[in-house]
Motif scaffolding. Sequence first.
Motif, short mmCIF file in Angstrom:
data_model
loop_
_atom_site.label_atom_id
_atom_site.label_comp_id
_atom_site.label_asym_id
_atom_site.label_seq_id
_atom_site.Cartn_x
_atom_site.Cartn_y
_atom_site.Cartn_z
N LEU A 161 34.27 19.54 45.93
CA LEU A 161 34.04 18.82 44.69
C LEU A 161 32.54 18.74 44.43
CD1 LEU A 161 35.00 17.28 42.25
CD2 LEU A 161 35.15 15.21 43.64
N THR A 162 32.02 19.72 43.71
CA THR A 162 30.61 19.73 43.34
C THR A 162 30.42 18.89 42.08
OG1 THR A 162 30.70 21.63 41.84
CG2 THR A 162 30.52 22.10 44.22
N GLU A 163 29.19 18.75 41.64
CA GLU A 163 28.94 17.96 40.44
C GLU A 163 29.41 18.68 39.18
OE1 GLU A 163 25.75 14.97 40.54
OE2 GLU A 163 24.68 16.48 41.73
N GLU A 164 29.72 19.97 39.30
CA GLU A 164 30.25 20.73 38.18
C GLU A 164 31.77 20.83 38.23
OE1 GLU A 164 27.61 22.04 40.12
OE2 GLU A 164 26.32 21.00 38.66
N GLY A 165 32.39 20.32 39.26
CA GLY A 165 33.84 20.43 39.44
C GLY A 165 34.17 21.09 40.75
N PHE A 166 35.42 21.43 40.95
CA PHE A 166 35.85 22.05 42.21
C PHE A 166 35.44 23.51 42.26
CE2 PHE A 166 38.81 18.44 42.42
CZ PHE A 166 38.63 18.07 43.75
N ALA A 167 34.99 23.93 43.45
CA ALA A 167 34.62 25.33 43.67
C ALA A 167 34.89 25.66 45.13
CB ALA A 167 33.14 25.56 43.34
N VAL A 168 35.44 26.85 45.37
CA VAL A 168 35.63 27.31 46.75
C VAL A 168 34.31 27.89 47.22
CG1 VAL A 168 36.89 28.86 48.29
CG2 VAL A 168 38.07 27.79 46.36
#
Length: 382
Positions: free
Chosen positions: A21-28
């Motif tokens: 959960l980054t500040e831009e949304g979920f990312a693998v």
Amino acid sequence: MTNRAVSDMMDEWTISGGEVLTEEGFAVRSLNLAEGIIQWESGEATRAMDASGAWVLPGIIDVHGDAFERIIEPRPGVRFPAGVAFAEAGSQLLANGITTAYHGLTVSWEPGLRSIECAREIVSAHREYAPGLATDTRLNIRWETFAVDHVDEVLAWLQNGAGDILSINDHTTANRALEIGAPKLERMAARMGMSSRQVKGLIDDVWARRNEVPPAIRRICEGALQHDAPVFAHDEETVEDRIEARGKGVSVSEFPLTEAAAAAARSAGEHVVMGAPNVVRGGSHNGAMCATGAVRSGHCSILASDYYYPAQRHAAFRLVDEGVLPLEEAWKIVSSNPAEAVGLTDRGRISPGLRADLLVIDQRTRDIRAVFVAGRKVFERG
């Protein structure tokens, strides 16, 4: 379940394969944890954790946890040493993903569990034991407004503490109306070690000093702000209550009693704290506002554990399941929003340079696989 040893403290970790959960949304993507902070790039000789099939989320921040009282005194009059209670609470917090906790400490005019003598013992034990706990353990000092004799002592604690909260509480005004035989009065009597009739008399004696309360509130708020302590107001009922408290520098509305009071705080950009158990159970146990409805309407921005440590994690997922918020928004209510409310700019989000307080949560079971605090793996399931 195992708690990892302090020897993990200086290890570097690479967490890979999970949805972060980054500040831009979920990312693998992979995360590197080094020297207690989050980095994107991996260093050398790191320890590795495979987070495949899991979310990597910011650690939970609990700004109001009253369950600590029940660990100190699980039955009326049965008290355990504060040091033992802090250790037990620390284990429970980690198992539930709470990486920063503010234990509720009531400072009242009451004898017994909420007496000034008990508060002193807890504050002393906190200063001694908290540095050795894995969870960043602080205090939410719940000062009862009729405890006018203890203002200076509370301010001294805030001056010498480590980022504690002051919460302004007034239960005395409402408790005056309790009649002999009322369940709440009986619970108070058991907590104080008195008869209900003696409690009624004590409330009357305290109420006689009500003219001393307004200046005491002003003085304690001014002093807390001078010590950079966040100030919360508990049980606000009207818009006027919020405006009056705001004028004293009270920046957070904690468990407001009405939608109007909550809306007045949120419309001014202030945070509103409600209980996560309210969401998990589908409503309040005492007839208060529905927290799920308050979140849906935008009138609640923080969910605290209140009296049940597992509630924050489960509440966030219940909000998702009921279609109230997507996970990336629901998780802010237990991580970045509480961090903002208490001025913790170094945590609550996953971003390079921030403190590495993280959870690895299995997407299928929603169980916590691992907890990292300041880059150290302090809990692992299985």
